[in-house]
Design a protein around this motif. Structure first.
Motif, PDB file in Angstrom:
ATOM      1  N   CYS A   8      11.950  -4.173   2.541  1.00 10.87           N
ATOM      2  CA  CYS A   8      11.929  -2.602   1.711  1.00 10.87           C
ATOM      3  C   CYS A   8      13.180  -2.049   1.375  1.00 10.87           C
ATOM      4  O   CYS A   8      12.948  -1.062   0.690  1.00 10.87           O
ATOM      5  CB  CYS A   8      11.236  -2.015   2.862  1.00 10.87           C
ATOM      6  N   ARG A   9      14.214  -2.841   1.982  1.00  8.53           N
ATOM      7  CA  ARG A   9      15.544  -2.415   1.295  1.00  8.53           C
ATOM      8  C   ARG A   9      16.056  -3.291   0.312  1.00  8.53           C
ATOM      9  O   ARG A   9      17.388  -3.218  -0.091  1.00  8.53           O
ATOM     10  CB  ARG A   9      16.340  -2.252   2.508  1.00  8.53           C
ATOM     11  N   CYS A  10      15.288  -4.169  -0.122  1.00 12.59           N
ATOM     12  CA  CYS A  10      15.824  -5.214  -1.238  1.00 12.59           C
ATOM     13  C   CYS A  10      16.282  -4.343  -2.518  1.00 12.59           C
ATOM     14  O   CYS A  10      15.984  -3.370  -2.703  1.00 12.59           O
ATOM     15  CB  CYS A  10      14.613  -6.132  -1.542  1.00 12.59           C
ATOM     16  N   SER A  11      17.414  -5.124  -3.035  1.00 13.81           N
ATOM     17  CA  SER A  11      18.046  -4.259  -4.013  1.00 13.81           C
ATOM     18  C   SER A  11      17.281  -3.858  -5.280  1.00 13.81           C
ATOM     19  O   SER A  11      17.596  -3.344  -6.026  1.00 13.81           O
ATOM     20  CB  SER A  11      19.383  -5.173  -4.560  1.00 13.81           C
ATOM     21  N   TYR A  12      16.199  -4.884  -5.624  1.00 17.94           N
ATOM     22  CA  TYR A  12      15.461  -4.794  -6.830  1.00 17.94           C
ATOM     23  C   TYR A  12      14.351  -3.798  -6.378  1.00 17.94           C
ATOM     24  O   TYR A  12      13.403  -3.998  -5.735  1.00 17.94           O
ATOM     25  CB  TYR A  12      14.717  -6.148  -7.054  1.00 17.94           C
ATOM     26  N   GLY A  13      14.319  -2.880  -7.312  1.00 23.25           N
ATOM     27  CA  GLY A  13      13.516  -1.584  -6.876  1.00 23.25           C
ATOM     28  C   GLY A  13      11.842  -1.761  -6.771  1.00 23.25           C
ATOM     29  O   GLY A  13      11.393  -1.468  -5.870  1.00 23.25           O
ATOM     30  N   PRO A  14      11.414  -2.541  -7.976  1.00 22.46           N
ATOM     31  CA  PRO A  14      10.043  -2.655  -7.794  1.00 22.46           C
ATOM     32  C   PRO A  14       9.642  -3.469  -6.627  1.00 22.46           C
ATOM     33  O   PRO A  14       8.303  -3.456  -6.102  1.00 22.46           O
ATOM     34  CB  PRO A  14       9.734  -3.491  -9.225  1.00 22.46           C
ATOM     35  N   TYR A  15      10.228  -4.487  -6.145  1.00 17.90           N
ATOM     36  CA  TYR A  15      10.194  -5.323  -5.026  1.00 17.90           C
ATOM     37  C   TYR A  15      10.154  -4.438  -3.850  1.00 17.90           C
ATOM     38  O   TYR A  15       9.115  -4.658  -2.813  1.00 17.90           O
ATOM     39  CB  TYR A  15      10.760  -6.363  -4.937  1.00 17.90           C
ATOM     40  N   ALA A  16      11.050  -3.635  -3.638  1.00 18.77           N
ATOM     41  CA  ALA A  16      11.212  -2.769  -2.379  1.00 18.77           C
ATOM     42  C   ALA A  16      10.125  -1.778  -2.375  1.00 18.77           C
ATOM     43  O   ALA A  16       9.697  -1.828  -1.268  1.00 18.77           O
ATOM     44  CB  ALA A  16      12.813  -2.107  -2.573  1.00 18.77           C
ATOM     45  N   ARG A  17       9.759  -1.183  -3.466  1.00 18.37           N
ATOM     46  CA  ARG A  17       8.453  -0.357  -3.407  1.00 18.37           C
ATOM     47  C   ARG A  17       7.225  -0.935  -2.916  1.00 18.37           C
ATOM     48  O   ARG A  17       6.526  -0.270  -2.070  1.00 18.37           O
ATOM     49  CB  ARG A  17       8.443   0.330  -4.602  1.00 18.37           C
ATOM     50  N   ALA A  18       7.041  -2.265  -3.481  1.00 24.02           N
ATOM     51  CA  ALA A  18       5.771  -2.832  -3.278  1.00 24.02           C
ATOM     52  C   ALA A  18       5.877  -3.323  -1.739  1.00 24.02           C
ATOM     53  O   ALA A  18       4.686  -3.351  -1.201  1.00 24.02           O
ATOM     54  CB  ALA A  18       5.823  -4.185  -3.968  1.00 24.02           C
ATOM     55  N   MET A  19       6.914  -3.594  -1.117  1.00 26.59           N
ATOM     56  CA  MET A  19       7.295  -4.253   0.210  1.00 26.59           C
ATOM     57  C   MET A  19       6.962  -3.037   1.040  1.00 26.59           C
ATOM     58  O   MET A  19       6.364  -3.399   2.134  1.00 26.59           O
ATOM     59  CB  MET A  19       8.285  -4.596   0.413  1.00 26.59           C
ATOM     60  N   ILE A  20       7.218  -1.672   0.848  1.00 31.32           N
ATOM     61  CA  ILE A  20       6.843  -0.543   1.768  1.00 31.32           C
ATOM     62  C   ILE A  20       5.447  -0.421   1.726  1.00 31.32           C
ATOM     63  O   ILE A  20       4.797  -0.222   2.877  1.00 31.32           O
ATOM     64  CB  ILE A  20       7.494   0.454   1.074  1.00 31.32           C
ATOM     65  N   ARG A  21       4.685  -0.375   0.712  1.00 30.21           N
ATOM     66  CA  ARG A  21       3.286  -0.545   0.595  1.00 30.21           C
ATOM     67  C   ARG A  21       2.644  -1.597   1.443  1.00 30.21           C
ATOM     68  O   ARG A  21       1.687  -1.227   2.421  1.00 30.21           O
ATOM     69  CB  ARG A  21       2.642  -0.510  -0.779  1.00 30.21           C
ATOM     70  N   VAL A  22       2.991  -2.682   1.066  1.00 27.83           N
ATOM     71  CA  VAL A  22       2.230  -4.005   1.973  1.00 27.83           C
ATOM     72  C   VAL A  22       2.731  -3.964   3.413  1.00 27.83           C
ATOM     73  O   VAL A  22       1.640  -4.260   4.294  1.00 27.83           O
ATOM     74  CB  VAL A  22       3.367  -5.326   1.263  1.00 27.83           C
ATOM     75  N   CYS A  23       3.847  -3.365   3.608  1.00 28.14           N
ATOM     76  CA  CYS A  23       4.313  -3.297   5.191  1.00 28.14           C
ATOM     77  C   CYS A  23       3.432  -2.666   6.011  1.00 28.14           C
ATOM     78  O   CYS A  23       2.956  -2.839   7.022  1.00 28.14           O
ATOM     79  CB  CYS A  23       5.838  -3.092   5.348  1.00 28.14           C
ATOM     80  N   LYS A  24       3.133  -1.460   5.490  1.00 31.30           N
ATOM     81  CA  LYS A  24       2.388  -0.469   6.079  1.00 31.30           C
ATOM     82  C   LYS A  24       0.782  -0.953   6.200  1.00 31.30           C
ATOM     83  O   LYS A  24       0.206  -0.711   7.464  1.00 31.30           O
ATOM     84  CB  LYS A  24       2.144   1.029   5.074  1.00 31.30           C
ATOM     85  N   GLU A  25       0.414  -1.590   5.295  1.00 30.68           N
ATOM     86  CA  GLU A  25      -0.996  -2.213   5.532  1.00 30.68           C
ATOM     87  C   GLU A  25      -0.966  -3.366   6.292  1.00 30.68           C
ATOM     88  O   GLU A  25      -1.776  -3.543   7.099  1.00 30.68           O
ATOM     89  CB  GLU A  25      -1.526  -2.623   4.127  1.00 30.68           C
ATOM     90  N   GLU A  26       0.200  -4.213   6.521  1.00 33.37           N
ATOM     91  CA  GLU A  26       0.041  -5.276   7.332  1.00 33.37           C
ATOM     92  C   GLU A  26       0.289  -4.792   8.798  1.00 33.37           C
ATOM     93  O   GLU A  26       0.037  -5.426   9.624  1.00 33.37           O
ATOM     94  CB  GLU A  26       1.380  -6.234   6.928  1.00 33.37           C
ATOM     95  N   SER A  27       1.087  -3.684   8.873  1.00 36.03           N
ATOM     96  CA  SER A  27       1.282  -3.195  10.275  1.00 36.03           C
ATOM     97  C   SER A  27      -0.232  -2.940  10.775  1.00 36.03           C
ATOM     98  O   SER A  27      -0.268  -3.003  12.207  1.00 36.03           O
ATOM     99  CB  SER A  27       2.187  -2.067  10.452  1.00 36.03           C
ATOM    100  N   PHE A  28      -1.010  -2.474  10.136  1.00 32.47           N
ATOM    101  CA  PHE A  28      -2.491  -2.189  10.415  1.00 32.47           C
ATOM    102  C   PHE A  28      -3.190  -3.458  10.807  1.00 32.47           C
ATOM    103  O   PHE A  28      -3.876  -3.627  11.782  1.00 32.47           O
ATOM    104  CB  PHE A  28      -3.102  -1.383   9.220  1.00 32.47           C
ATOM    105  N   HIS A  29      -2.916  -4.451   9.916  1.00 35.12           N
ATOM    106  CA  HIS A  29      -3.678  -5.564  10.010  1.00 35.12           C
ATOM    107  C   HIS A  29      -3.181  -6.092  11.435  1.00 35.12           C
ATOM    108  O   HIS A  29      -3.815  -6.926  11.979  1.00 35.12           O
ATOM    109  CB  HIS A  29      -3.416  -6.628   8.896  1.00 35.12           C
ATOM    110  N   GLN A  30      -1.859  -6.096  11.817  1.00 40.20           N
ATOM    111  CA  GLN A  30      -1.429  -6.755  13.073  1.00 40.20           C
ATOM    112  C   GLN A  30      -1.930  -6.138  14.036  1.00 40.20           C
ATOM    113  O   GLN A  30      -2.409  -6.771  15.287  1.00 40.20           O
ATOM    114  CB  GLN A  30       0.231  -6.714  12.990  1.00 40.20           C
ATOM    115  N   ARG A  31      -2.189  -4.817  14.195  1.00 34.56           N
ATOM    116  CA  ARG A  31      -2.946  -4.088  15.166  1.00 34.56           C
ATOM    117  C   ARG A  31      -4.334  -4.510  15.317  1.00 34.56           C
ATOM    118  O   ARG A  31      -4.885  -4.561  16.586  1.00 34.56           O
ATOM    119  CB  ARG A  31      -2.894  -2.517  14.957  1.00 34.56           C
ATOM    120  N   GLN A  32      -5.122  -4.650  14.337  1.00 30.29           N
ATOM    121  CA  GLN A  32      -6.328  -5.227  14.288  1.00 30.29           C
ATOM    122  C   GLN A  32      -6.332  -6.523  15.118  1.00 30.29           C
ATOM    123  O   GLN A  32      -7.414  -6.919  15.734  1.00 30.29           O
ATOM    124  CB  GLN A  32      -6.858  -5.253  12.983  1.00 30.29           C
ATOM    125  N   GLY A  33      -5.511  -7.612  14.741  1.00 40.15           N
ATOM    126  CA  GLY A  33      -5.372  -8.673  15.410  1.00 40.15           C
ATOM    127  C   GLY A  33      -5.182  -8.735  16.682  1.00 40.15           C
ATOM    128  O   GLY A  33      -5.995  -9.359  17.397  1.00 40.15           O
TER     129      GLY A  33
END
Lengths: 241, 354
Positions: free
Chosen positions: B180-205
């Motif tokens: 989420c702190r990666c130097s490439y902007g589009p990747y960092a922004r995508a990862m913020i969104r992905v991580c939020k959803e992933e943490s929800f998935h982790q809780r479900q598991g």
């Protein structure tokens, strides 16, 4: 009361079995966007199924919840129409099934949203918006495939021909039901004809009209579908998940 | 979305990491507000400017000059990540039809759908680097780009769906939060969104395993068996030990990567120990214990030879996963062709009408 139970159970089973079939597409769709769309529609159908089965269980008053109804009935006790249990076939067959199902569910849920039963009216009001999207999505594909390439035209026409006979069962008259399915036929015909025309497809002639789903007499396919769907739940009686 | 109708367990995982994601998001906004220098000065070379932006913890954006190797590294990494999301739909998708309750079925369908969504926006992030999604999909299908090896293990029971959520998604989050702190902007922004959803998935598991671990003896045994099978492959998700990692040093310098493989693996182990206790499940490592001196757990390393075998294509499911992907792609060819043909016809009609 048993009349209302049967009606609600039939609609719930339609939605559940449709969801189960659509879920089979996961990770297999022709495009990634379509994977998402099919999962979305499967989720809508599953959501409607849960509301309808929960309500059916309450109407019955025998303590059966959505899971008891979904997992602990045999195929002869399911009340879904045959259309939804047919195998997915290729993407054309799946879109033909979805198109015709949504063409029926949209006027059905719309009519239901104005019916006297409050619970069914609320479910209808929610589900009809989703059905409108399903119809839109499937119509677009019927047009793309019908008026796309030679191959896609042939496949789409085959698909419509294959599935069409199963639509008649949907409109079997039931004057005592909250919505008499026979009254939905005109809407269905108008929408379906317009889309098929635009898709350069021929509306199949009416003839053979298989039925029996609402009485629990299904195709050979349903028992296999249920065997898979129910296997884990039935292997652990009484377990919570 | 239907089905996600339950409160997360109070003691569930993901809270701390989610906080880090939010902090990264705030840092991203802050960096944007600080405004970068307006571009290289006339007498300044591009490479110096690039280094300057990285040093200042600002983001490189698609139109900026960047070293060719930076571009290539990012394309490879983002594409592999996207491929992993798409292939990762298979092991879990395997249980949609047999999910043991309608609620679980809905949650799982929604989760697998999220993964397709992650794949899509990661491919879109890669496209900002000048490569097309079609090209990347071809590379996956031809076996020239890899996906995460974890998805080459089979999901044998329903508890595997829980173990994937808890361990595999958990490891993925630990890996991805720093991105989420990666130097490439589009990747960092995508990862913020992905991580939020992933943490929800982790809780479900985690919740699936928690329910099973507190259910019937059969259910508990199933949950333990799943953890036994997924623990070491999850540890291997962090990649080879630091000494053997080929891409790390340069990626660290470019601030694509922020922590070493071993640092992240340690963080994951430390996080799981307490969660396993609450679950009432045993992590299958007799040598796992708290090391007071290091303030971290000692643990047994995964079998890196096995990891190398799986990467080479010799895991239990490599062939099956690739065959499945190739078949979906080739079965869908006529549909994609029809869609293009139809779109072309519509464009022609519009032209005639205009």
């Amino acid at each position: 009361m048993s009349e209302l139970f049967d009606f609600t159970l039939g609609l719930g089973d339609d939605a559940l079995i449709a969801a189960q079939r659509l879920g089979e597409w996961t990770s297999r769709a022709p495009e990634m966007e379509e994977d998402i769309a099919l999962a979305n529609i499967a989720l809508d159908q599953l959501g409607a199924a849960r509301l309808l089965l929960t309500y059916a269980g309450e109407l019955e008053g025998a303590g059966r919840d959505e899971d008891a109804l979904a997992y602990l009935r045999g195929d002869r006790e399911f009340r879904n129409c045959l259309l939804v249990e047919l195998p997915n076939g290729d993407f054309g067959v799946t879109m033909a099934k979805l198109f015709l199902l949504a063409g029926y569910q949209l006027p059905l849920y719309t009519a239901l949203s104005g019916c006297a039963d409050e619970r069914l009216a609320a479910i209808g009001a929610k589900a009809r918006k989703e059905s409108a999207y399903h119809l839109d999505h499937a119509s677009l594909w019927v047009k793309r495939l019908g008026d796309g390439t030679e191959e896609s035209h042939r496949r789409m026409q085959d698909a419509v021909d294959q599935v069409w006979p199963y639509t008649h069962e949907l409109f079997t008259a039931d004057p005592a039901a909250p919505v008499d399915p026979a009254t939905l036929r005109a809407d269905f015909d108008a929408v379906v004809s317009a889309v098929l025309d635009e898709a350069t497809l021929t509306r199949p002639a009416d003839g053979w009209a298989p039925g029996g789903g609402r009485d629990g007499v299904h195709t050979e396919h349903l028992s296999y579908l249920l065997a898979e769907m129910q296997v884990l739940h039935r292997a652990h009686p009484g377990a919570r998940w | 979305m239907y089905g996600n109708d339950f409160a997360p367990p109070e003691d569930g995982p993901g809270g701390g990491l989610l906080g880090e994601v939010e902090a990264a998001e705030a840092a991203l906004r802050e960096a944007a507000a600080r405004a970068r220098r307006g571009g290289p000065a006339p007498d300044e070379d591009f490479a110096a400017y690039f280094t300057d932006v990285i040093d200042a913890d600002q983001k490189i954006e698609p139109r900026d000059w960047m070293p060719e190797a930076y571009r290539k590294t990012l394309i490879r990494q983002i594409a592999q990540h996207a491929h992993s999301e798409i292939i990762g739909m298979q092991p879990e998708g395997n249980w949609i039809s047999r999910a043991p309750s309608l609620k679980r079925k809905a949650i799982l369908l929604a989760k697998v759908q999220d993964e397709a969504g992650h794949g899509l926006y990661l491919y879109a992030a890669a496209e900002t680097l000048g490569v097309s999604r079609d090209e990347l999909v071809e590379l996956l299908i031809d076996g020239r780009q890899k996906y995460s090896s974890i998805f080459n293990y089979p999901t044998l029971t329903w508890a595997d769906v829980g173990a994937i959520g808890w361990l595999v998604d958990g490891a993925a989050i630990v890996n991805q939060v720093p991105l989420c702190r990666c130097s490439y902007g589009p990747y960092a922004r995508a990862m913020i969104r992905v991580c939020k959803e992933e943490s929800f998935h982790q809780r479900q598991g985690y919740e699936i395993l928690h329910t099973m671990a507190h259910g019937t003896p059969d259910q508990k045994a199933m949950a333990q068996d799943a953890v036994d099978r997924w623990w070491y492959p999850s540890l291997a998700m962090f990649g080879p030990p630091d000494g053997d990692s080929t891409h790390s040093a340069q990626s660290m310098a470019w601030k694509i990567k922020r922590f070493s493989n071993d640092e992240l693996r340690q963080r994951f182990v430390d996080m799981c120990v307490q969660q396993a206790e609450i679950l009432g499940l045993t992590i299958p490592d007799p040598d796992l214990r708290w090391n007071e001196q290091r303030q971290a757990h000692d643990y047994t390393q995964p079998d890196y030879d096995e990891l190398m075998q799986v990467i080479k294509g010799n895991g239990p499911c490599n062939r099956q996963r690739m065959e499945h992907r190739r078949r979906a792609h080739s079965d869908g060819a006529w549909v994609r062709e029809a869609a293009s043909a139809y779109a072309a016809k519509q464009r022609n009609k519009e032209k005639v009408a205009a």
